[in-house]
Design an enzyme around this catalytic site. Sequence first.
Site, PDB file in Angstrom:
ATOM      1  N   GLU A  60      11.301  -3.603   1.110  1.00  0.00           N
ATOM      2  CA  GLU A  60      10.837  -4.877   1.691  1.00  0.00           C
ATOM      3  C   GLU A  60      11.674  -6.080   1.263  1.00  0.00           C
ATOM      4  O   GLU A  60      11.152  -7.072   0.742  1.00  0.00           O
ATOM      5  CB  GLU A  60       9.362  -5.107   1.378  1.00  0.00           C
ATOM      6  N   GLU A  72       5.344   3.220   4.264  1.00  0.00           N
ATOM      7  CA  GLU A  72       4.042   2.642   3.875  1.00  0.00           C
ATOM      8  C   GLU A  72       3.216   2.361   5.121  1.00  0.00           C
ATOM      9  O   GLU A  72       3.756   1.987   6.169  1.00  0.00           O
ATOM     10  CB  GLU A  72       4.199   1.327   3.087  1.00  0.00           C
TER      11      GLU A  72
END
Length: 469
Positions: free
Chosen positions: A165, A370
């Site tokens: 991320e 995720e």
Amino acid sequence: MYYASQKAFPEGFLWGASTSAYQAEGAWDQDGKSPSIIDMYEHPKQYADFKSASDHYHRYKEDIRLFAEMGLKAYRFSVAWTRILPDGTGRVNQAGIRHYHDVIQECRKYGIEPIVTMYHFDLPYCLEEKGGWGSRETVEAFVEYARVLFTNYGGEVTYWLTINEQNTMILHPGAIGLPKDGKIPSKKELYQQNHHLMLAQARAMKLCHELCPEGRIGPALNLTAMYPETCRPEDSIAAHNWEVIRCWNFADVPVFGWYHPLAWRYLQDRELAPEIKEGDKECLAGARPDFMAMNYYSTATIAASRGDASDVSARAGDQQIMLGEEGVYRAAENPYVAKTKYGWVIDPSGFRYTLRKVYERYHLPILITENGIGAPDRLENGQVHDNYRIDFIRQHLSAMRLAITDGVEVIGYCPWAALDVVSTHQGYQKRYGFLYVDRDEFDLKEMRRIKKDSYFWYQKVIADNGASL
Ligand code: BGP
């Protein structure tokens, strides 16, 4: 689109689950580990910190045995740079090398594919003190760290994720945390950090291809499609603005070797563009990720900017994340989607939509690293009835299967999280795992692992390769 028949999940599909080192391991100062920026962050007093977390560092054998019993085919975890190179560079800590070697071997023992994240928010603090990602020295340090990982584990690991991320770190730095008395860097500084992260990532990818002929490597971004609030053309432009700035600008660089043209104009116009040195363009070009890893939680709905301060607001349920930018976009509500207790939008169709967009753009296999729902799970008579998690994952898996039917190549699904871990802002109030970890915010108890209802449900899904969804 409707189909006469849906495609099945592919053979060898990587049914998995995820964790990260700082949220799962604990043992924050053991066996030669140095502090990371996460260890030094000022933490909300009412929640657990990361010192003990779920004690996965000591209990990984029990945990991996339970993952195997659930049927996992893959386990995504991150390596703590601070265990491998406690000084950020130079001296290699053999205890750290041994630990991840053991974790990998434990996975292999059960036929679980290890998926290794090289960097999940936890820069060695000693490097932060020397300028962190604002310094080009950190790029060199990351490449050195990457070399140590590839040399030591290249023979046992196939799937590598570079940086988790990066877009969250750059766009919402407050969401990860701040050192005591620290201040959030300016946007200009953040985009310079971003450029250095891009260079580090590109060099790590090239190195992986050189040192690990069997290795496959990709970035792991938080990707999400945007909807315009209405069919007003200005809303569509605004939705596109934010989709590009939030997502495609981060994914284009590793795949195409340069920034998205719209985002680059935005950066130049606002004097946010990073300093580009000789050789940077060549460095970014040709990194060639083998797949695109993607974290997906929710979509966003966007309206045209009003052009004043009212464009900026805190994300519902999360004061750490500010949305909206004057002259660029404004966050809007979507009446067609549900929300979690924490205000996160629940949008399985948006998952299908995002998958289509990512595949259409990059034509790379996609690995979901995720996806999941945070909730204040309750242990009652030794059981955890987390039907909301089963519903959430079932709906997202069904949407993913539709995306596969649409022609998207998805190679695996690793929801967040394999077991309960510390949520960055809500400690153990907000849990995501298939395994309940019996501890409170401050009372560690015995940290017993308890199988939630979702554990048994996911076990069945994996056993029939998703056929019964
Ligand atoms: C992602 C991070 C994970 C994890 C997850 C859930 O952005 O990559 O590390 O924390 O979000 O977030 P939270 O625990 O804040 O609900």
